[in-house]
Design an enzyme around this catalytic site. Structure first.
Site, PDB file in Angstrom:
ATOM      1  N   ASP A  51       0.768  -1.262   0.000  1.00 34.56           N
ATOM      2  CA  ASP A  51       0.000   0.000   0.000  1.00 34.56           C
ATOM      3  C   ASP A  51       0.798   1.311   0.000  1.00 34.56           C
ATOM      4  O   ASP A  51       1.769   1.438   0.743  1.00 34.56           O
ATOM      5  CB  ASP A  51      -0.872   0.088   1.260  1.00 34.56           C
ATOM      6  CG  ASP A  51      -1.555  -1.202   1.612  1.00 34.56           C
ATOM      7  OD1 ASP A  51      -1.458  -2.156   0.851  1.00 34.56           O
ATOM      8  OD2 ASP A  51      -2.182  -1.244   2.686  1.00 34.56           O
ATOM      9  N   GLN A  67       4.080   0.675   2.298  1.00 35.82           N
ATOM     10  CA  GLN A  67       4.317  -0.549   3.048  1.00 35.82           C
ATOM     11  C   GLN A  67       5.526  -1.236   2.417  1.00 35.82           C
ATOM     12  O   GLN A  67       5.522  -1.554   1.216  1.00 35.82           O
ATOM     13  CB  GLN A  67       3.083  -1.462   2.970  1.00 35.82           C
ATOM     14  CG  GLN A  67       1.927  -0.964   3.805  1.00 35.82           C
ATOM     15  CD  GLN A  67       2.204  -1.146   5.293  1.00 35.82           C
ATOM     16  OE1 GLN A  67       2.036  -2.209   5.837  1.00 35.82           O
ATOM     17  NE2 GLN A  67       2.629  -0.067   5.966  1.00 35.82           N
ATOM     18  N   ARG A 181      -7.595  -1.078  11.649  1.00 36.96           N
ATOM     19  CA  ARG A 181      -6.359  -0.503  11.105  1.00 36.96           C
ATOM     20  C   ARG A 181      -6.567   0.522   9.990  1.00 36.96           C
ATOM     21  O   ARG A 181      -7.660   0.803   9.571  1.00 36.96           O
ATOM     22  CB  ARG A 181      -5.479  -1.627  10.568  1.00 36.96           C
ATOM     23  CG  ARG A 181      -6.124  -2.502   9.501  1.00 36.96           C
ATOM     24  CD  ARG A 181      -5.105  -3.495   8.961  1.00 36.96           C
ATOM     25  NE  ARG A 181      -5.672  -4.401   7.983  1.00 36.96           N
ATOM     26  CZ  ARG A 181      -6.145  -5.613   8.273  1.00 36.96           C
ATOM     27  NH1 ARG A 181      -6.111  -6.060   9.512  1.00 36.96           N
ATOM     28  NH2 ARG A 181      -6.648  -6.370   7.323  1.00 36.96           N
ATOM     29  N   GLU A 233     -10.424  -2.211   4.283  1.00 40.11           N
ATOM     30  CA  GLU A 233      -9.076  -1.730   4.600  1.00 40.11           C
ATOM     31  C   GLU A 233      -8.863  -0.357   3.976  1.00 40.11           C
ATOM     32  O   GLU A 233      -9.590   0.056   3.071  1.00 40.11           O
ATOM     33  CB  GLU A 233      -8.020  -2.702   4.035  1.00 40.11           C
ATOM     34  CG  GLU A 233      -8.132  -4.119   4.559  1.00 40.11           C
ATOM     35  CD  GLU A 233      -7.045  -5.055   4.037  1.00 40.11           C
ATOM     36  OE1 GLU A 233      -6.466  -5.783   4.850  1.00 40.11           O
ATOM     37  OE2 GLU A 233      -6.785  -5.063   2.817  1.00 40.11           O
ATOM     38  N   TRP A 320      -3.954  -9.000  -3.799  1.00 46.32           N
ATOM     39  CA  TRP A 320      -3.475  -9.967  -2.802  1.00 46.32           C
ATOM     40  C   TRP A 320      -3.611 -11.412  -3.272  1.00 46.32           C
ATOM     41  O   TRP A 320      -2.983 -12.308  -2.718  1.00 46.32           O
ATOM     42  CB  TRP A 320      -4.186  -9.765  -1.457  1.00 46.32           C
ATOM     43  CG  TRP A 320      -3.595  -8.638  -0.657  1.00 46.32           C
ATOM     44  CD1 TRP A 320      -4.220  -7.474  -0.302  1.00 46.32           C
ATOM     45  CD2 TRP A 320      -2.268  -8.550  -0.113  1.00 46.32           C
ATOM     46  NE1 TRP A 320      -3.357  -6.674   0.424  1.00 46.32           N
ATOM     47  CE2 TRP A 320      -2.156  -7.315   0.547  1.00 46.32           C
ATOM     48  CE3 TRP A 320      -1.151  -9.398  -0.141  1.00 46.32           C
ATOM     49  CZ2 TRP A 320      -0.980  -6.893   1.192  1.00 46.32           C
ATOM     50  CZ3 TRP A 320       0.020  -8.976   0.506  1.00 46.32           C
ATOM     51  CH2 TRP A 320       0.093  -7.750   1.152  1.00 46.32           C
TER      52      TRP A 320
HETATM   53  C1  FRU Z   1      -3.856  -3.641   2.709  1.00 46.05           C
HETATM   54  C2  FRU Z   1      -3.242  -4.066   4.043  1.00 46.05           C
HETATM   55  C3  FRU Z   1      -3.623  -3.088   5.126  1.00 46.05           C
HETATM   56  C4  FRU Z   1      -2.506  -3.250   6.108  1.00 46.05           C
HETATM   57  C5  FRU Z   1      -1.324  -3.497   5.215  1.00 46.05           C
HETATM   58  C6  FRU Z   1      -0.283  -4.401   5.797  1.00 46.05           C
HETATM   59  O1  FRU Z   1      -3.190  -4.135   1.602  1.00 46.05           O
HETATM   60  O2  FRU Z   1      -3.669  -5.366   4.364  1.00 46.05           O
HETATM   61  O3  FRU Z   1      -4.896  -3.291   5.671  1.00 46.05           O
HETATM   62  O4  FRU Z   1      -2.329  -2.141   6.918  1.00 46.05           O
HETATM   63  O5  FRU Z   1      -1.825  -4.043   4.021  1.00 46.05           O
HETATM   64  O6  FRU Z   1       0.876  -4.423   5.016  1.00 46.05           O
END
Ligand code: FRU
Length: 520
Positions: A51, A67, A181, A233, A320
């Site tokens: 992300d 991320q 989150r 998310e 994913w």
């Molecule tokens: C979305 C996610 C978020 C989380 C992150 C973890 O792709 O699952 O919800 O914060 O990736 O890397």
């Protein structure tokens, strides 16, 4: 110098030095030229990325955190990687901004400019940048604890170059929800307070604060709206003018995995009213921001200057379902091209449009431009791409049909081994499709192949703009009314582009082909 003498006389050491020099040079040269490496999209040099995080504009720079796991090309202990851009298309890599610590991994979140220094971390003259993120604690997760996700903050007083985590973290504790989150913080001018939204399993929780440290729960949204095929998310919330009018709407973006429109990850949005306490949707139906399979966790930039006024978006160009096994090395994943979002209203219905930011045009190689002439298309028509690299280009087509049920059209990118991507539209099914069943390498996952479909009503004319970059196509139909973002991994490069009339009438009115310059 005595040391130097020793080295220069030692043939083994000299040899070693030479090898190191060659190695160093060749890695620098091969960087960003590997197979499937996007040439004008953001990718990390090496390691795993998902992300976009902490999107904020400050002092002439667009910040892009993400991320990041530098230790491998699969997901792992999450850091916030960091890059900045002055123009949204050229990126400068900066050192990792946030490292995991004893409270947990650093999951997704957002960043804001704390202009009034409400946190006291800086001064009004040098306002702090404040990031809010999720702490994900693996030990608690392993022990089956529901409260393994809590929210923390960090600040920077040097234009995002270095970050200090707040000593009082976490600032927002888990109320007992397993998925809790991806905080998005916004300054809500109307009520003069901070608002925070985050994902709580398949709901959105809304909070308020005056100082980003103490948060008050306001309300929850989502039990009776939108799609619930997966975990919600990375939400986003912002106010937008409706195009061509004076009306303003709040837009709530909710990413969800799985349950996307063509499987796996997807992004839905709602329009409505927001008063700082509660979000009231105009409609409960699901609207998708992108119908392709490869645009996820997208959110928008905070603090874009008012005189610019655009709502700027970027997404993670993967899904994913297979993100961790796509055949790229030594990095995994790219971001989408930054996009400008606009909101339209027709017949009482609000809809989002997305288009590449205008800055993308700076990358067009104008000297390579091929203008397409008007022509009736019968069967398949091969377009002459001269020396434009079809793996790094923009294709724009304006097509006209008779709008009868028999009309069906396509655009095919292919290579000599017969691998291809077919983009098409049928007036009978009213579906826009992207077929990647022959797109090349697919053995890494049985969830990659397939024909992605998007319901779409078009008039007699249909405008298609495609940005191709190595292993991705971003498809914008009718000025971004429909968007599909798709990955593919052909063994060899695409070198053929065709327009196809699969039935009925098809008239190519105009169009052009242009190479796109690399940014690295
Ligand atoms: C979305 C996610 C978020 C989380 C992150 C973890 O792709 O699952 O919800 O914060 O990736 O890397």
């Amino acid at each position: 110098s005595r040391q130097n003498m020793k080295i220069s006389k030692n043939p083994v050491l000299l040899c070693l030095l030479f090898i190191l020099l060659i190695l160093g040079r060749s890695t620098a040269q091969s960087a960003y030229t590997e197979k499937y490496r996007p040439q004008y999209h953001f990718t990390p040099l090496h390691g795993w990325m998902n992300d976009p995080n902490g999107l904020v504009y400050y002092a002439g720079e667009y910040h892009l955190f993400y991320q990041y796991y530098p230790g491998s090309t699969v997901w792992g202990p999450m850091h916030w990687g960091h890059a900045v851009s002055k123009d949204l298309v050229h990126w400068e890599h900066l050192p990792i901004a946030l490292y995991p610590d004893s409270i947990g991994y650093i999951f997704s979140g957002s960043a804001v400019v704390d202009r009034h220094n409400s946190t006291g971390f800086g001064t009004v003259k040098n306002p702090p940048l404040v990031a809010m993120f999720t702490y994900h604690n693996m030990d608690l997760e392993k022990h089956g604890r529901l409260d393994c996700e809590n929210q923390g903050i960090a600040f920077s007083l040097d234009k995002g170059r270095t970050w200090t985590k707040f000593a009082g973290n976490p600032v927002l504790h888990n109320p007992g929800v397993k998925d809790f989150r991806d905080p998005k913080v916004i300054w809500n001018e109307a009520v003069h307070q901070w608002n925070l939204i985050l994902s709580a399993h398949d709901r959105i929780k809304i909070y308020s604060s005056t100082n980003l440290k103490v948060w008050k729960f306001e309300s929850e949204f989502g039990s009776d709206a939108g799609s619930h095929g997966g975990v919600w998310e990375c939400p986003d919330l912002f106010e937008m003018k409706v195009k061509g009018g004076s009306e303003s709407k709040w837009v709530l973006v909710v990413n969800m995995n799985p349950g996307g429109p063509n499987g796996g990850s997807g992004t839905q949005y709602f329009t409505g009213k927001f008063d700082g306490h509660q979000f009231l949707p105009d409609s409960r139906e699901t609207k998708w921001l992108d119908w392709g399979r490869d645009n996820y966790a997208g959110v928008t930039w905070s603090d874009v200057p008012k005189k610019d006024g655009r709502r700027l978006f970027i997404g993670w160009m993967s899904n994913w379902n297979y993100a961790q096994v796509v055949p790229t090395d030594p990095w995994r994943s790219a971001m989408t091209i930054p996009r400008e979002l606009t909101l339209t209203k027709s017949a009482g219905n609000y809809a989002m449009q997305s288009l590449p930011v205008v800055e993308t045009e700076k990358l067009l190689d104008l000297s390579s431009k091929i203008l397409l002439k008007q022509e009736n298309i019968l069967g398949e028509k091969q377009l002459d791409n001269k020396d434009i690299d079809l793996n790094q280009c923009r294709i724009t087509l304006l097509l006209e049909t008779s709008k009868s049920q028999s009309d069906s059209l396509g655009m095919i990118l292919a290579n000599p081994s017969g691998e291809s991507i077919t983009i098409g539209y049928s007036y009978k099914t009213r579906l826009f499709t992207v077929d990647r069943t022959h797109s090349g390498k697919m053995d890494f996952s049985n969830r990659f192949s397939g024909i992605d479909k998007a319901p779409c009503t078009v008039g007699k004319q249909i405008k298609i703009e495609v940005l191709v970059d190595a292993a991705s196509a971003e498809i914008f139909v009718d000025d971004g009314r429909l968007v599909m973002t798709e990955l593919f991994f052909p063994a060899g490069k695409f070198n053929s582009l065709k327009i196809a009339n699969y039935g009925g009438k098809l008239n190519l009115l105009s169009g052009d082909l242009m190479g796109i310059k690399r940014i690295w």
